[in-house]
Design a protein around this motif. Sequence first.
Motif, short mmCIF file in Angstrom:
data_model
loop_
_atom_site.label_atom_id
_atom_site.label_comp_id
_atom_site.label_asym_id
_atom_site.label_seq_id
_atom_site.Cartn_x
_atom_site.Cartn_y
_atom_site.Cartn_z
N GLU A 806 0.74 -1.18 0.13
CA GLU A 806 0.07 0.14 0.07
C GLU A 806 0.80 1.38 -0.10
OE1 GLU A 806 -2.61 -0.46 3.19
OE2 GLU A 806 -4.11 -1.52 2.41
N GLU A 807 2.00 1.15 0.79
CA GLU A 807 2.87 2.27 0.87
C GLU A 807 3.54 2.51 -0.58
OE1 GLU A 807 3.18 4.65 3.26
OE2 GLU A 807 1.73 3.77 4.47
N ASN A 808 3.85 1.46 -1.15
CA ASN A 808 4.42 1.44 -2.48
C ASN A 808 3.43 2.16 -3.48
OD1 ASN A 808 7.14 0.62 -2.67
ND2 ASN A 808 6.52 -1.36 -2.13
N GLU A 809 2.25 1.75 -3.35
CA GLU A 809 1.37 2.18 -4.33
C GLU A 809 0.91 3.84 -4.16
OE1 GLU A 809 -2.03 -0.43 -3.94
OE2 GLU A 809 -1.11 -1.82 -5.50
N LYS A 810 1.27 4.32 -3.04
CA LYS A 810 1.07 5.52 -2.57
C LYS A 810 2.21 6.48 -3.29
CE LYS A 810 -1.34 4.92 1.84
NZ LYS A 810 -1.22 5.11 3.07
N LEU A 811 3.35 5.83 -3.54
CA LEU A 811 4.54 6.64 -4.11
C LEU A 811 4.16 7.33 -5.45
CD1 LEU A 811 7.60 4.44 -3.20
CD2 LEU A 811 6.86 6.58 -2.36
N PRO A 812 4.44 8.37 -5.84
CA PRO A 812 3.93 8.71 -7.30
C PRO A 812 4.83 8.39 -8.36
CG PRO A 812 5.38 10.48 -5.88
CD PRO A 812 5.04 9.38 -5.18
N ALA A 813 4.50 8.13 -9.54
CA ALA A 813 5.31 7.34 -10.41
C ALA A 813 6.27 8.43 -10.97
CB ALA A 813 4.37 7.11 -11.75
N LYS A 814 7.29 8.02 -11.21
CA LYS A 814 8.60 9.15 -11.99
C LYS A 814 7.87 9.26 -13.51
CE LYS A 814 13.40 9.31 -12.89
NZ LYS A 814 14.53 8.60 -12.72
N ILE A 815 7.88 10.80 -13.55
CA ILE A 815 7.33 11.22 -14.93
C ILE A 815 8.98 11.42 -15.65
CG2 ILE A 815 6.28 12.92 -16.05
CD1 ILE A 815 4.62 10.57 -14.48
N GLU A 816 9.19 11.17 -16.54
CA GLU A 816 10.40 11.28 -17.06
C GLU A 816 10.13 12.05 -18.71
OE1 GLU A 816 13.30 8.54 -19.56
OE2 GLU A 816 14.07 8.52 -17.49
N LYS A 817 10.75 13.22 -18.75
CA LYS A 817 10.32 13.92 -20.19
C LYS A 817 11.69 13.41 -21.40
CE LYS A 817 10.18 18.31 -22.51
NZ LYS A 817 10.17 19.86 -22.13
N ILE A 818 11.10 12.86 -22.34
CA ILE A 818 11.94 12.29 -23.28
C ILE A 818 11.92 13.57 -24.54
CG2 ILE A 818 12.29 10.61 -25.08
CD1 ILE A 818 10.50 8.85 -23.29
N GLN A 819 13.09 13.81 -24.98
CA GLN A 819 13.19 14.96 -25.89
C GLN A 819 13.88 14.50 -27.10
OE1 GLN A 819 11.92 18.38 -25.44
NE2 GLN A 819 12.03 18.48 -27.42
N GLU A 820 13.22 14.86 -28.35
CA GLU A 820 13.87 14.68 -29.52
C GLU A 820 14.97 15.49 -29.73
OE1 GLU A 820 12.50 15.80 -34.21
OE2 GLU A 820 11.26 15.01 -33.07
N ASP A 821 16.24 15.24 -30.24
CA ASP A 821 17.24 15.94 -30.32
C ASP A 821 17.26 16.80 -31.27
OD1 ASP A 821 18.75 14.80 -28.03
OD2 ASP A 821 19.23 12.99 -29.65
N PRO A 822 17.43 18.29 -31.03
CA PRO A 822 17.60 19.19 -32.47
C PRO A 822 18.70 19.18 -33.16
CG PRO A 822 18.66 20.20 -30.26
CD PRO A 822 18.29 18.67 -29.98
N SER A 823 18.81 19.63 -34.29
CA SER A 823 19.75 19.48 -35.27
C SER A 823 20.39 20.78 -35.61
CB SER A 823 19.14 18.68 -36.53
OG SER A 823 18.23 19.45 -37.23
N ARG A 824 21.64 20.79 -35.89
CA ARG A 824 22.31 22.12 -36.71
C ARG A 824 22.03 22.22 -38.22
NH1 ARG A 824 28.45 20.39 -35.22
NH2 ARG A 824 28.93 19.52 -37.23
N GLY A 825 22.37 23.41 -38.73
CA GLY A 825 21.99 23.81 -39.87
C GLY A 825 23.34 23.55 -40.65
N HIS A 826 23.31 23.45 -42.00
CA HIS A 826 24.61 23.28 -42.82
C HIS A 826 24.38 23.81 -44.34
CE1 HIS A 826 21.86 19.49 -43.81
NE2 HIS A 826 22.30 19.74 -45.19
#
Length: 883
Positions: A806-826
């Motif tokens: 029960e205590e484990n289920e009270k713990l908030p899930a870890k929210i991770e942001k996944i970011q697409e990588d930017p690219s440089r010009g050429h």
Amino acid sequence: MTTNNSIKRITYLLPWSAIALTHLTYAQTEMLDEIVVSGAQPHLAGSALEPYQAISNQVIKKERLQKQSATLGNALAGELGVHSNPFGGGASAPIIRGQEGVRIKILQNGLDVVDMSAISPDHAVAADTLLAEQVELVRGASTLLYSSASAAGVVNVVDKRIPTTVPEKGYEGEIFTRFDTASKESTGTVGVTFKLHPHIALRLEGLKRYSTHYQVPAFKSGGETIRYLPDSNNRSQVGTIGVSWIKNQSYLGVSYSERRDRYGLPGHNHKYDRCKSHVVDEAARPELGKGYLTPYPHLAEDTDIVFAHLDGCNASFDKDPSHSHDHPFGHDHDHSHGGPWVKLHSRRFDLRAQLDSPTAWLDKIKGSFSYADYIHYEYHSGQAGTDKFDTKDFIEREREKAAKNRGKAVGIYKNSGYNGKLEFYHQPVAGLSGVFGVQYSEYKTAILAPLGSGIKHQHHLVPNTHKQLSFFGVENYVMGNFIFEAGARVDKQQIPIKYDQQVLKAHKKQGDHEPDLSTHKEKAFSYLGSVEWLFHPNYRLGLTLSRNERLPTPMELYYHGQHLATNSFEHGNKNLRKESSDNVELGFAYQADKWDYKLSLYQNNFRNYIYNEELARYGNAFLRRYTQARAKFHGIEAELNFRPTPDYQVTLFGDYVRGRLFDLPEQYGQRFYQGYITYDEEGLIQASWEKQPYRIESITRNERDAPRVPPARLGMRLTGNLTEHISFFADYTYVFAQQKTASSLSIKPPKPLETSDFIDDDTGENLLLKDIDREKYNRTGTDVAELDELDKADFDSALEAIRLREENEKLPAKIEKIQEDPSRGHHLLNLGVNYQRQVGNVEYSAGFGINNVLNQRVYIHTSYLPYVPQMGRNYTLNFGIKF
């Protein structure tokens, strides 16, 4: 309206046709083969309005294609609105106006190219541009003759494999050879048509291409800098024979073509080979009564997808550095010997016929049929996915296993079937002229993945049969200075799957739910209307409104497992609904002797846009599942040409596209179950939980940029004639940086609590058992006071287990942001010079070019290998003969 009246109205278009033909003459004189978007020639092979084409249609002729890349995407990547997703030297597919894959229908002579290119970027398109007469980028109403996949356009590769004319002098043909320095490419093509009889022609075509790993300005791999891209080698062979009976404008022809390719796959991380993805709640299967998810995980519902994670890897890929220019593959890559490779074999049979003026009300009837059998194998390189974090015993064991698997097929991709189409072009009726028809296709597809030693296999894409029946029609009407065009297409799709009932029975338990094994059936209706106003002999204005409906594919519905070309584990979604879009395009064009320009503005509003959502990321490995949301894409394309003299032309061009996602669905995470105490058969106290979860955690996601949207481009091109026989070109493009990148939220479970986390440091008391109301958990009616000391200890242990969970289920899930990588010009600068001369009936040509003159490190944002540089400075030499 009579035929004569229609002809009179078409005469208004003649100034445009003359200007276009003049422009074409310039292009032929310059021998630079610029794209000609003309009112007369060249025309689209299957257009409903052949004398005139829409503003945004494009036709790329043979001579230009022969100087471009041998892979389709790279060959078209310089055209307005077109980008590419290159994968080494063996594969690339076009991205048009931000759309790719199944949304860009690729055709060969008006029928499907049967391959597996739409489901993965490392799969070659089984249509060869070096043997094509032209490649057509079709937009507007004519797209509905072929597909309703997307308003972005249809790509049609047109060749001569089935002759439609008999050579007057008894034969005609062409021979072309090409060499370059960056990949040591040697390419040769030949195509000859013979007159066997006044009404019979024979066509023979062949291609052979060989290239090694291509050179790059710099590439960091394995702790050193090298000057080539490992595993970018390629070999291709194509042979075709065709024969036709021809009389006037009618013909009946057949052809047979066979293709074989072998090419390397750059950047494969063997650490992922052992990984298995878990996106279905394993623990909940017995409680939820869904044992069928074990053999057929594609039957999972949205709420079954929780805490997506990887299992069984035994690898430290989480410690790998992120993809970057210093770590382009995101792991230490051993390039001391070759990596994995693909062997492709495709066989295709075509039959085409045209009957000219069969009745008083039909102008012609066209029929086409193709059967194709495609298979490719992905072979193990013999490399092991180990690194410095592994023990010596583990490394030795993995290397021994990898050595045994070298040369064994670790993936088998099959696609075979047939496609037939019948088109009726009618004479003008009340001023309307056009075409209507019917099309049917049926393909059997499967993807087999390794199980054990590579001898036995399991399916990543369950074997399925994809059936589609379509009815279509396109009509046009000319009224004064206006051209009206309208079209509609209805598609009816079925995807039956044969389930193994014995396997289902073996995984079924008493009380289990019955799986939904019904055949996927759905219909789509697309329609389009356009008008072009020729308000001046040199100007035209066009408006196109359309609604497209696209049906989900088997890959999007049913795929389940590794997809290592994209460094991911992908999962289909059987609940996907048809995708629809409302589209608008406004085009403006001007054409005169010295100036011509065109401008296109477009917007696509999608409902139920299908895309691959990232559920989790582990190092450089992604877990993805197909889902749907609203989306909006808008963009601009423009080109301006100026001819100060008939021998010189300056061109300015550019394009831009932006994509956004809206109203994203919830993502599900942790399950919560109600705990209680029971007694087992031996009377021992145990902790138990309710069979159904009382709550499922979820997160909402905000609007975001669409994934892998191409960056903006601007460029300038100079072409001209130095002498009667010598011409040149200089082509410069600047590709802007792409900073508007997609993001995703991933739910990860929190670190589980342990009993030691609840022990008071001062008193040693177990805080989980403090102030416990034991009667709350004792649902059996047993009096706690009657328990002996041993039973009380068991009871306290069960209570502790319940409280800990029960205590484990009270713990908030870890929210991770996944970011697409930017690219440089050429910057990209290409130069070339061409010599052309005709002696008698034989035309000779020789060309020399330098691509990427500045030797820039060119990175393609839309590639699934965005940190892998493209080819560096490359000197090319080509020779051609036409006779």
